[in-house]
Design an enzyme around this catalytic site. Structure first.
Site, short mmCIF file in Angstrom:
data_model
loop_
_atom_site.label_atom_id
_atom_site.label_comp_id
_atom_site.label_asym_id
_atom_site.label_seq_id
_atom_site.Cartn_x
_atom_site.Cartn_y
_atom_site.Cartn_z
N LYS A 23 0.83 -1.21 0.00
CA LYS A 23 0.00 0.00 0.00
C LYS A 23 0.86 1.26 0.00
O LYS A 23 0.62 2.19 -0.76
CB LYS A 23 -0.93 0.04 1.23
N ARG A 98 -9.79 1.10 8.37
CA ARG A 98 -9.47 -0.28 8.69
C ARG A 98 -10.61 -0.97 9.43
O ARG A 98 -10.49 -2.15 9.75
CB ARG A 98 -8.24 -0.33 9.59
N ARG A 137 11.79 -5.72 4.66
CA ARG A 137 11.65 -4.34 4.19
C ARG A 137 12.29 -3.32 5.14
O ARG A 137 12.42 -3.56 6.34
CB ARG A 137 10.19 -4.00 3.93
N ARG A 171 10.95 -0.96 10.79
CA ARG A 171 9.88 -0.70 11.75
C ARG A 171 9.90 -1.69 12.90
O ARG A 171 10.13 -2.87 12.69
CB ARG A 171 8.53 -0.78 11.04
N ARG A 182 -1.10 -8.58 13.02
CA ARG A 182 -1.61 -7.56 12.09
C ARG A 182 -2.45 -8.22 10.98
O ARG A 182 -3.46 -7.67 10.54
CB ARG A 182 -0.46 -6.74 11.51
P1 AMP Z 1 0.63 0.60 9.01
O1 AMP Z 1 1.81 1.53 8.87
O2 AMP Z 1 -0.51 1.01 8.13
O3 AMP Z 1 1.01 -0.85 8.81
O4 AMP Z 1 0.10 0.74 10.51
C1 AMP Z 1 0.93 0.41 11.61
C2 AMP Z 1 0.07 0.24 12.84
O5 AMP Z 1 -0.60 1.47 13.15
C3 AMP Z 1 -1.05 -0.79 12.71
O6 AMP Z 1 -0.62 -2.11 12.96
C4 AMP Z 1 -2.04 -0.29 13.76
O7 AMP Z 1 -1.61 -0.62 15.06
C5 AMP Z 1 -1.92 1.23 13.61
N1 AMP Z 1 -2.86 1.77 12.61
C6 AMP Z 1 -2.55 2.35 11.42
N2 AMP Z 1 -3.65 2.75 10.78
C7 AMP Z 1 -4.70 2.39 11.57
C8 AMP Z 1 -6.11 2.49 11.44
N3 AMP Z 1 -6.69 3.05 10.35
N4 AMP Z 1 -6.87 2.01 12.45
C9 AMP Z 1 -6.32 1.45 13.56
N5 AMP Z 1 -5.00 1.30 13.74
C10 AMP Z 1 -4.18 1.77 12.75
#
Ligand code: AMP
Length: 228
Positions: A23, A98, A137, A171, A182
């Site tokens: 994404k 989400r 990554r 990360r 996740r």
């Molecule tokens: P990402 O960078 O999109 O993989 O997000 C990393 C982490 O941030 C996720 O595993 C969640 O803990 C939190 N997170 C990011 N976006 C959301 C969202 N829209 N709703 C809830 N938690 C989020």
């Protein structure tokens, strides 16, 4: 303007898919090509954690465990960011919504702005391969360009192709255990959004297991069609 002389609302594209689906990479490519602003709630939350804001402090433990941060926090963070002037060009949402609660909040926010979701693009991937993809990554800490040990290594080891910085970062939540949590959160909370956007007639699906540039071309065709 459309043919009738009415100004068209700024486009809103959503990228949906499990962690590791690409994404972020694809959102950055779309940003360059279509002049839209990439909004990643993951990035916004990581910035809030780093800055030690109230929202960041509440989100940190959940993020470390691979769970989903509460809708109230995420929606507030996204709403504030979308109110900034650059978002008037249109946005690509990466990692938001989400949950169906977030999708409803987004619809209300967009309706208030005279906007709507143009396309929700679902990146279809094989879950098992996502764990491998994510473990390899890393990102340039200076400009945010994403890399992968096997699929997209920098031309010169540890040096960013885009800005030349030597500040590659991984990360904290990209460990196999957290990735499994996740993925579970994706299937339990986010996958129902495929139906939500399917019912609205804006869901588009893309096979996202192949070459990054080929996937980008498929997504660009959808974005072209959805924004003109
Ligand atoms: P990402 O960078 O999109 O993989 O997000 C990393 C982490 O941030 C996720 O595993 C969640 O803990 C939190 N997170 C990011 N976006 C959301 C969202 N829209 N709703 C809830 N938690 C989020």
């Amino acid at each position: 303007m459309d043919g009738s002389g009415t100004p068209q609302a700024a486009p809103v594209l959503i990228l949906l898919g499990p962690p590791g689906a690409g994404k972020g990479t694809q959102a950055r490519l779309l940003e360059e090509r279509f002049g839209l602003v990439q909004l990643s709630t993951g990035d916004l939350l990581r910035a809030a954690v780093a800055a030690g804001t109230d929202a960041g402090n509440q989100a940190k433990d959940v993020m470390d465990a691979g769970g989903l941060v509460g809708d109230d926090i995420v929606v507030a963070i996204l709403r504030d960011r979308m109110a900034e002037p650059d978002c008037a060009k249109g946005v690509i949402l990466d990692g938001f919504p989400r949950t169906t609660g977030q999708a409803g909040a987004l619809d209300r926010l967009l309706t208030d702005n005279g906007q709507a979701v143009n396309a929700a693009i679902s990146l279809i991937v094989d879950d098992v391969k996502m764990v491998v993809r994510i473990s390899g990554r890393f990102t340039c800490g200076a400009c945010g360009e994403g890399y992968h040990e096997a699929f997209k290594p920098p031309k010169q080891a540890d040096t960013c192709d885009v800005c030349g910085a030597r500040d590659m970062q991984r990360r904290a939540d990209d460990t196999p255990k957290t990735v499994m949590s996740r993925l579970d959160a994706y299937h339990a909370e986010t996958a129902p959004l495929l139906r939500y956007y399917g019912d609205k007639g804006v869901l588009k699906e893309v096979d996202a297991m192949g070459d990054i540039n080929a996937i980008a071309r498929d997504i660009a065709k959808i974005a072209d069609h959805a924004t003109t």
